[in-house]
Write a protein that holds these residues in place. Structure first.
Motif, PDB file in Angstrom:
ATOM      1  N   ALA A   8       0.830  -1.210   0.000  1.00 36.70           N
ATOM      2  CA  ALA A   8       0.000   0.000   0.000  1.00 36.70           C
ATOM      3  C   ALA A   8       0.865   1.260   0.000  1.00 36.70           C
ATOM      4  O   ALA A   8       0.577   2.220  -0.724  1.00 36.70           O
ATOM      5  CB  ALA A   8      -0.945  -0.003   1.199  1.00 36.70           C
ATOM      6  N   PHE A   9       1.927   1.264   0.785  1.00 39.25           N
ATOM      7  CA  PHE A   9       2.819   2.415   0.849  1.00 39.25           C
ATOM      8  C   PHE A   9       3.480   2.653  -0.510  1.00 39.25           C
ATOM      9  O   PHE A   9       3.510   3.784  -1.009  1.00 39.25           O
ATOM     10  CB  PHE A   9       3.867   2.194   1.947  1.00 39.25           C
ATOM     11  CG  PHE A   9       4.834   3.335   2.107  1.00 39.25           C
ATOM     12  CD1 PHE A   9       4.394   4.612   2.407  1.00 39.25           C
ATOM     13  CD2 PHE A   9       6.198   3.119   1.975  1.00 39.25           C
ATOM     14  CE1 PHE A   9       5.296   5.664   2.562  1.00 39.25           C
ATOM     15  CE2 PHE A   9       7.103   4.156   2.134  1.00 39.25           C
ATOM     16  CZ  PHE A   9       6.653   5.434   2.418  1.00 39.25           C
ATOM     17  N   GLY A  10       3.981   1.593  -1.124  1.00 37.15           N
ATOM     18  CA  GLY A  10       4.586   1.722  -2.453  1.00 37.15           C
ATOM     19  C   GLY A  10       3.582   2.202  -3.479  1.00 37.15           C
ATOM     20  O   GLY A  10       3.892   3.027  -4.347  1.00 37.15           O
ATOM     21  N   THR A  28       1.376  -4.298 -16.106  1.00 33.18           N
ATOM     22  CA  THR A  28       2.726  -4.842 -15.960  1.00 33.18           C
ATOM     23  C   THR A  28       3.569  -3.950 -15.060  1.00 33.18           C
ATOM     24  O   THR A  28       4.349  -4.436 -14.241  1.00 33.18           O
ATOM     25  CB  THR A  28       3.395  -4.989 -17.341  1.00 33.18           C
ATOM     26  OG1 THR A  28       2.481  -5.623 -18.232  1.00 33.18           O
ATOM     27  CG2 THR A  28       4.641  -5.813 -17.255  1.00 33.18           C
ATOM     28  N   GLU A  29       3.410  -2.637 -15.183  1.00 37.77           N
ATOM     29  CA  GLU A  29       4.111  -1.721 -14.284  1.00 37.77           C
ATOM     30  C   GLU A  29       3.666  -1.942 -12.838  1.00 37.77           C
ATOM     31  O   GLU A  29       4.483  -1.907 -11.922  1.00 37.77           O
ATOM     32  CB  GLU A  29       3.840  -0.265 -14.661  1.00 37.77           C
ATOM     33  CG  GLU A  29       4.674   0.252 -15.796  1.00 37.77           C
ATOM     34  CD  GLU A  29       4.343   1.689 -16.086  1.00 37.77           C
ATOM     35  OE1 GLU A  29       5.069   2.579 -15.588  1.00 37.77           O
ATOM     36  OE2 GLU A  29       3.348   1.938 -16.797  1.00 37.77           O
ATOM     37  N   LEU A  30       2.370  -2.153 -12.656  1.00 37.95           N
ATOM     38  CA  LEU A  30       1.862  -2.414 -11.310  1.00 37.95           C
ATOM     39  C   LEU A  30       2.466  -3.684 -10.740  1.00 37.95           C
ATOM     40  O   LEU A  30       2.806  -3.740  -9.567  1.00 37.95           O
ATOM     41  CB  LEU A  30       0.344  -2.556 -11.333  1.00 37.95           C
ATOM     42  CG  LEU A  30      -0.464  -1.346 -10.952  1.00 37.95           C
ATOM     43  CD1 LEU A  30      -1.934  -1.684 -10.894  1.00 37.95           C
ATOM     44  CD2 LEU A  30      -0.003  -0.749  -9.658  1.00 37.95           C
ATOM     45  N   LEU A  31       2.602  -4.704 -11.576  1.00 38.98           N
ATOM     46  CA  LEU A  31       3.203  -5.954 -11.114  1.00 38.98           C
ATOM     47  C   LEU A  31       4.682  -5.758 -10.777  1.00 38.98           C
ATOM     48  O   LEU A  31       5.189  -6.345  -9.810  1.00 38.98           O
ATOM     49  CB  LEU A  31       3.013  -7.051 -12.154  1.00 38.98           C
ATOM     50  CG  LEU A  31       1.561  -7.488 -12.370  1.00 38.98           C
ATOM     51  CD1 LEU A  31       1.458  -8.483 -13.521  1.00 38.98           C
ATOM     52  CD2 LEU A  31       0.970  -8.063 -11.097  1.00 38.98           C
ATOM     53  N   ALA A  32       5.380  -4.922 -11.542  1.00 31.65           N
ATOM     54  CA  ALA A  32       6.782  -4.611 -11.237  1.00 31.65           C
ATOM     55  C   ALA A  32       6.865  -3.875  -9.902  1.00 31.65           C
ATOM     56  O   ALA A  32       7.749  -4.151  -9.080  1.00 31.65           O
ATOM     57  CB  ALA A  32       7.409  -3.784 -12.353  1.00 31.65           C
ATOM     58  N   LEU A  33       5.952  -2.941  -9.673  1.00 33.90           N
ATOM     59  CA  LEU A  33       5.891  -2.233  -8.399  1.00 33.90           C
ATOM     60  C   LEU A  33       5.652  -3.225  -7.258  1.00 33.90           C
ATOM     61  O   LEU A  33       6.344  -3.200  -6.246  1.00 33.90           O
ATOM     62  CB  LEU A  33       4.781  -1.181  -8.420  1.00 33.90           C
ATOM     63  CG  LEU A  33       4.556  -0.454  -7.093  1.00 33.90           C
ATOM     64  CD1 LEU A  33       5.612   0.626  -6.903  1.00 33.90           C
ATOM     65  CD2 LEU A  33       3.168   0.132  -7.039  1.00 33.90           C
ATOM     66  N   LEU A  34       4.677  -4.110  -7.437  1.00 33.70           N
ATOM     67  CA  LEU A  34       4.369  -5.130  -6.432  1.00 33.70           C
ATOM     68  C   LEU A  34       5.609  -5.965  -6.121  1.00 33.70           C
ATOM     69  O   LEU A  34       5.933  -6.192  -4.956  1.00 33.70           O
ATOM     70  CB  LEU A  34       3.239  -6.032  -6.923  1.00 33.70           C
ATOM     71  CG  LEU A  34       3.025  -7.318  -6.138  1.00 33.70           C
ATOM     72  CD1 LEU A  34       2.406  -7.014  -4.797  1.00 33.70           C
ATOM     73  CD2 LEU A  34       2.175  -8.292  -6.914  1.00 33.70           C
ATOM     74  N   ALA A  35       6.310  -6.415  -7.152  1.00 31.56           N
ATOM     75  CA  ALA A  35       7.519  -7.222  -6.940  1.00 31.56           C
ATOM     76  C   ALA A  35       8.557  -6.441  -6.140  1.00 31.56           C
ATOM     77  O   ALA A  35       9.170  -6.977  -5.212  1.00 31.56           O
ATOM     78  CB  ALA A  35       8.092  -7.660  -8.289  1.00 31.56           C
ATOM     79  N   ALA A  89       9.296   1.482 -12.094  1.00 34.66           N
ATOM     80  CA  ALA A  89       8.228   0.981 -11.218  1.00 34.66           C
ATOM     81  C   ALA A  89       8.812   0.023 -10.175  1.00 34.66           C
ATOM     82  O   ALA A  89       8.498   0.113  -8.982  1.00 34.66           O
ATOM     83  CB  ALA A  89       7.147   0.282 -12.037  1.00 34.66           C
ATOM     84  N   PHE A  90       9.673  -0.887 -10.619  1.00 35.12           N
ATOM     85  CA  PHE A  90      10.318  -1.811  -9.693  1.00 35.12           C
ATOM     86  C   PHE A  90      11.188  -1.048  -8.695  1.00 35.12           C
ATOM     87  O   PHE A  90      11.161  -1.324  -7.494  1.00 35.12           O
ATOM     88  CB  PHE A  90      11.155  -2.831 -10.474  1.00 35.12           C
ATOM     89  CG  PHE A  90      11.883  -3.802  -9.599  1.00 35.12           C
ATOM     90  CD1 PHE A  90      11.228  -4.909  -9.067  1.00 35.12           C
ATOM     91  CD2 PHE A  90      13.223  -3.626  -9.298  1.00 35.12           C
ATOM     92  CE1 PHE A  90      11.901  -5.810  -8.251  1.00 35.12           C
ATOM     93  CE2 PHE A  90      13.901  -4.514  -8.482  1.00 35.12           C
ATOM     94  CZ  PHE A  90      13.237  -5.616  -7.956  1.00 35.12           C
ATOM     95  N   ALA A  95      12.492   0.848  -3.345  1.00 35.17           N
ATOM     96  CA  ALA A  95      12.856   1.985  -2.485  1.00 35.17           C
ATOM     97  C   ALA A  95      11.791   2.231  -1.423  1.00 35.17           C
ATOM     98  O   ALA A  95      12.112   2.538  -0.265  1.00 35.17           O
ATOM     99  CB  ALA A  95      13.063   3.236  -3.331  1.00 35.17           C
ATOM    100  N   SER A  96      10.517   2.069  -1.790  1.00 32.36           N
ATOM    101  CA  SER A  96       9.452   2.286  -0.806  1.00 32.36           C
ATOM    102  C   SER A  96       9.514   1.244   0.303  1.00 32.36           C
ATOM    103  O   SER A  96       9.211   1.547   1.458  1.00 32.36           O
ATOM    104  CB  SER A  96       8.074   2.269  -1.480  1.00 32.36           C
ATOM    105  OG  SER A  96       7.676   0.958  -1.827  1.00 32.36           O
ATOM    106  N   HIS A  97       9.922   0.024  -0.040  1.00 31.74           N
ATOM    107  CA  HIS A  97      10.060  -1.002   0.992  1.00 31.74           C
ATOM    108  C   HIS A  97      11.129  -0.596   2.002  1.00 31.74           C
ATOM    109  O   HIS A  97      10.907  -0.651   3.218  1.00 31.74           O
ATOM    110  CB  HIS A  97      10.428  -2.359   0.370  1.00 31.74           C
ATOM    111  CG  HIS A  97      10.509  -3.445   1.397  1.00 31.74           C
ATOM    112  ND1 HIS A  97       9.527  -4.392   1.533  1.00 31.74           N
ATOM    113  CD2 HIS A  97      11.435  -3.725   2.355  1.00 31.74           C
ATOM    114  CE1 HIS A  97       9.845  -5.204   2.534  1.00 31.74           C
ATOM    115  NE2 HIS A  97      11.011  -4.817   3.043  1.00 31.74           N
TER     116      HIS A  97
END
Length: 179
Positions: A8-10, A28-35, A89-90, A95-97
């Motif tokens: 959620a933060f990311g 696909t960008e969202l999935l890269a963000l999720l990863a 996105a990744f 970085a957000s993590h």
């Protein structure tokens, strides 16, 4: 932070970037963000808590000495396969993590707890002594902070789900109807 809170933060940070840049984003960008938001814990927690190959659940993948090369590698590979948008996105997710794991220490200026960012050059701070996720869950205490984090994460994930599956502006420009 818990996995859903990292996501959620990311996602909130990603939304801020999208609002400023005023562009659509692909799934696909969202999935890269999720990863990116999950990778540090997916690597470190099992290797520390179950296999005991790492000294802490915040060591290898939480270290900038690991994170920076991984982010660069993902960006290079994504660009090589004509998906250059996946690298940022990744990177933002990763970085957000890390930011989510250090914000309290930075706020209170407890720099001795940030040594995991340079592991193995510096020893990781001994913040965890869990033997697995079940042990973590059994020892978890319901605190105001946990309730607030979980509520914010629930709202963020609900918005993410709606946008991921329904919002027309969420589709990449090529998928949008003309007009």
């Amino acid at each position: 932070m818990l996995p859903w809170t990292h996501l959620a933060f990311g996602y909130v940070l990603f939304l801020a970037v999208l609002v400023v840049s005023r562009r659509a984003v692909s799934r696909t960008e969202l999935l890269a963000l999720l990863a990116g938001t999950q990778l540090p814990d997916i690597v470190d927690k099992p290797l520390a808590w179950w296999v005991h190959l790492l000294p802490s659940g915040r060591s290898l993948a939480h270290s900038l000495l690991f994170a920076v090369p991984v982010v660069v590698l993902v960006a290079v590979v994504a660009r090589r396969y004509d998906h250059g948008e996946l690298g940022p996105a990744f990177a933002l997710g990763y970085a957000s993590h890390l930011l989510g794991d250090i914000y309290v220490e930075v706020w209170y200026w407890r720099t001795e707890e940030l040594t995991f960012l340079l592991w193995p050059v510096l020893p990781p701070y001994p913040y965890d002594d869990f033997t697995g996720f079940l042990d973590f869950a059994l020892r978890a205490e319901v605190t105001t902070g946990l309730v607030i984090q979980s509520a914010v994460a629930a709202v963020g994930l609900a918005v993410l789900a709606v946008q991921f599956f329904r919002a027309p502006w969420w589709r990449p420009p090529a998928d949008r109807p003309a007009g």
